[in-house]
Design a protein around this motif. Structure first.
Motif, PDB file in Angstrom:
ATOM      1  N   ALA A  77     -33.185  43.378 -79.746  1.00 54.18           N
ATOM      2  CA  ALA A  77     -32.068  42.519 -80.168  1.00 54.18           C
ATOM      3  C   ALA A  77     -32.088  41.243 -79.349  1.00 54.18           C
ATOM      4  N   GLY A  78     -31.392  40.251 -79.856  1.00 53.62           N
ATOM      5  CA  GLY A  78     -31.176  39.030 -79.088  1.00 53.62           C
ATOM      6  C   GLY A  78     -29.961  39.235 -78.192  1.00 53.62           C
ATOM      7  N   GLY A  79     -30.069  38.802 -76.953  1.00 50.09           N
ATOM      8  CA  GLY A  79     -28.946  38.950 -76.014  1.00 50.09           C
ATOM      9  C   GLY A  79     -27.948  37.822 -76.212  1.00 50.09           C
ATOM     10  N   GLN A 152     -30.288  37.635 -90.504  1.00 52.18           N
ATOM     11  CA  GLN A 152     -30.765  36.368 -89.925  1.00 52.18           C
ATOM     12  C   GLN A 152     -31.359  36.649 -88.556  1.00 52.18           C
ATOM     13  N   PHE A 153     -32.562  36.071 -88.291  1.00 53.25           N
ATOM     14  CA  PHE A 153     -33.077  36.073 -86.918  1.00 53.25           C
ATOM     15  C   PHE A 153     -32.437  34.856 -86.241  1.00 53.25           C
ATOM     16  N   ILE A 154     -31.649  35.083 -85.224  1.00 45.78           N
ATOM     17  CA  ILE A 154     -30.887  33.992 -84.590  1.00 45.78           C
ATOM     18  C   ILE A 154     -31.760  33.309 -83.539  1.00 45.78           C
ATOM     19  N   ALA A 155     -31.983  32.030 -83.732  1.00 43.16           N
ATOM     20  CA  ALA A 155     -32.772  31.238 -82.784  1.00 43.16           C
ATOM     21  C   ALA A 155     -32.134  29.852 -82.685  1.00 43.16           C
ATOM     22  N   CYS A 172     -27.297  40.591 -80.813  1.00 41.93           N
ATOM     23  CA  CYS A 172     -27.364  40.400 -82.265  1.00 41.93           C
ATOM     24  C   CYS A 172     -28.687  40.967 -82.772  1.00 41.93           C
ATOM     25  N   GLU A 173     -28.616  41.580 -83.924  1.00 42.20           N
ATOM     26  CA  GLU A 173     -29.832  42.142 -84.538  1.00 42.20           C
ATOM     27  C   GLU A 173     -29.630  42.210 -86.046  1.00 42.20           C
ATOM     28  N   MET A 174     -30.496  42.944 -86.751  1.00 39.62           N
ATOM     29  CA  MET A 174     -30.508  42.807 -88.205  1.00 39.62           C
ATOM     30  C   MET A 174     -30.317  44.119 -88.981  1.00 39.62           C
ATOM     31  N   ILE A 196     -33.039  44.150 -75.124  1.00 43.28           N
ATOM     32  CA  ILE A 196     -33.016  42.704 -75.372  1.00 43.28           C
ATOM     33  C   ILE A 196     -34.433  42.120 -75.256  1.00 43.28           C
ATOM     34  N   SER A 197     -34.831  41.394 -76.323  1.00 37.78           N
ATOM     35  CA  SER A 197     -36.164  40.783 -76.346  1.00 37.78           C
ATOM     36  C   SER A 197     -36.108  39.271 -76.193  1.00 37.78           C
ATOM     37  N   ASP A 198     -34.914  38.675 -76.331  1.00 40.54           N
ATOM     38  CA  ASP A 198     -34.791  37.205 -76.284  1.00 40.54           C
ATOM     39  C   ASP A 198     -33.311  36.866 -76.160  1.00 40.54           C
ATOM     40  N   ASN A 199     -33.033  35.580 -75.936  1.00 38.78           N
ATOM     41  CA  ASN A 199     -31.628  35.185 -75.826  1.00 38.78           C
ATOM     42  C   ASN A 199     -31.096  34.481 -77.078  1.00 38.78           C
TER      43      ASN A 199
HETATM   44  N1  ADE Z   1     -33.869  40.948 -82.895  1.00 32.91           N
HETATM   45  C1  ADE Z   1     -34.424  40.538 -81.758  1.00 32.91           C
HETATM   46  N2  ADE Z   1     -34.054  39.275 -81.450  1.00 32.91           N
HETATM   47  C2  ADE Z   1     -33.234  38.888 -82.454  1.00 32.91           C
HETATM   48  C3  ADE Z   1     -32.549  37.683 -82.732  1.00 32.91           C
HETATM   49  N3  ADE Z   1     -32.634  36.642 -81.923  1.00 32.91           N
HETATM   50  N4  ADE Z   1     -31.794  37.623 -83.869  1.00 32.91           N
HETATM   51  C4  ADE Z   1     -31.722  38.686 -84.700  1.00 32.91           C
HETATM   52  N5  ADE Z   1     -32.367  39.835 -84.496  1.00 32.91           N
HETATM   53  C5  ADE Z   1     -33.114  39.943 -83.373  1.00 32.91           C
END
Ligand code: ADE
Length: 230
Positions: A77-79, A152-155, A172-174, A196-199
């Motif tokens: 997930a995104g942190g 949505q992949f949040i970036a 956040c995740e999907m 958490i894999s990213d912010n």
């Molecule tokens: N899964 C991992 N990172 C994510 C992100 N940034 N938005 C949505 N799902 C995610």
């Protein structure tokens, strides 16, 4: 007890699948359901695919066709927020779908119209077990808090700030929110555990590729520890 373990992607199951004492496999809705025992517990491991529809279809199949009565969703997930970093773990205390918007009718954003709940609350015992399972991951922090889900992949730093302010969410995740929704409709206990894999800000997709292996290792260890505790 038959525990359904759902991950969105093959990578998220690649550590757990080889450890499964496999009884049989079955393909349904293009998803491979793997039946067997994992650390002594009866489980069905499945990769549901990315997004809310895939996750919902998978969860209902687990319940209707394979008698699963407990659901654990793991993955990355995104942190959200200044304290949550790649490598950390967020255990969902509850889930909300951030992309549901019927505010035109006066609903709060995230509210599923005409449903008697706003948030989908994770099972208290499973949350406790997940917390215990995390205690052995000593190099990473773990938190329990709200996880938000959307297709949505949040970036985007503005969007992530909005998710923080609007939902007070930690990740956040999907998929989690739709798995939670299906479990709620069927009165099935569930928990969502995300590494958490990213912010979720600009460049999230690059951090994501870098930290995903660590995040996957963390979630697999948590599942292993949880199953041993159940
Ligand atoms: N899964 C991992 N990172 C994510 C992100 N940034 N938005 C949505 N799902 C995610």
């Amino acid at each position: 007890m038959i525990i359904g373990v759902i991950a969105a992607m093959d990578e998220e199951l690649e550590i757990l699948l080889p450890k499964l004492n496999l009884d049989r496999k079955e393909i349904k809705a293009q998803m491979e359901f793997n039946f067997g025992t994992l650390f002594g517990k009866q489980v069905v491991l499945v990769r549901c695919g990315i997004g809310k529809v895939n996750a919902a279809v998978c969860t209902q199949i687990l319940i209707d066709d394979f008698n699963v009565n407990t659901v654990i969703n793991v993955g990355v997930a995104g942190g959200i927020g200044k304290d949550v970093f790649p490598g950390d773990v967020v255990i969902g205390s509850n889930l909300v779908q951030h992309d549901v918007d019927t505010t035109a009718f006066g609903d709060r954003i995230g509210q599923i119209p005409r449903l008697d709940t706003y948030e989908f609350v994770c099972n208290e015992e499973l949350v406790l077990l997940a917390k215990k399972a995390c205690e052995e991951l000593n190099e990473n922090n773990h938190y329990a808090g709200r996880i938000v889900t959307g297709d949505q992949f949040i970036a985007d730093s503005k969007k992530i700030q909005w998710l923080e302010e609007e939902f007070k969410a930690m990740a956040c995740e999907m998929e989690g929110g739709s798995i939670a929704h299906v479990c709620y409709l069927n009165s099935i206990p569930f928990v969502v555990i995300r590494s958490i894999s990213d912010n979720a800000n600009n460049g999230a997709h690059m951090d994501y590729e870098k930290f995903k292996p660590i995040a996957v290792k963390n979630s697999s260890t948590i599942i292993e520890n949880m199953l041993k505790l159940i």
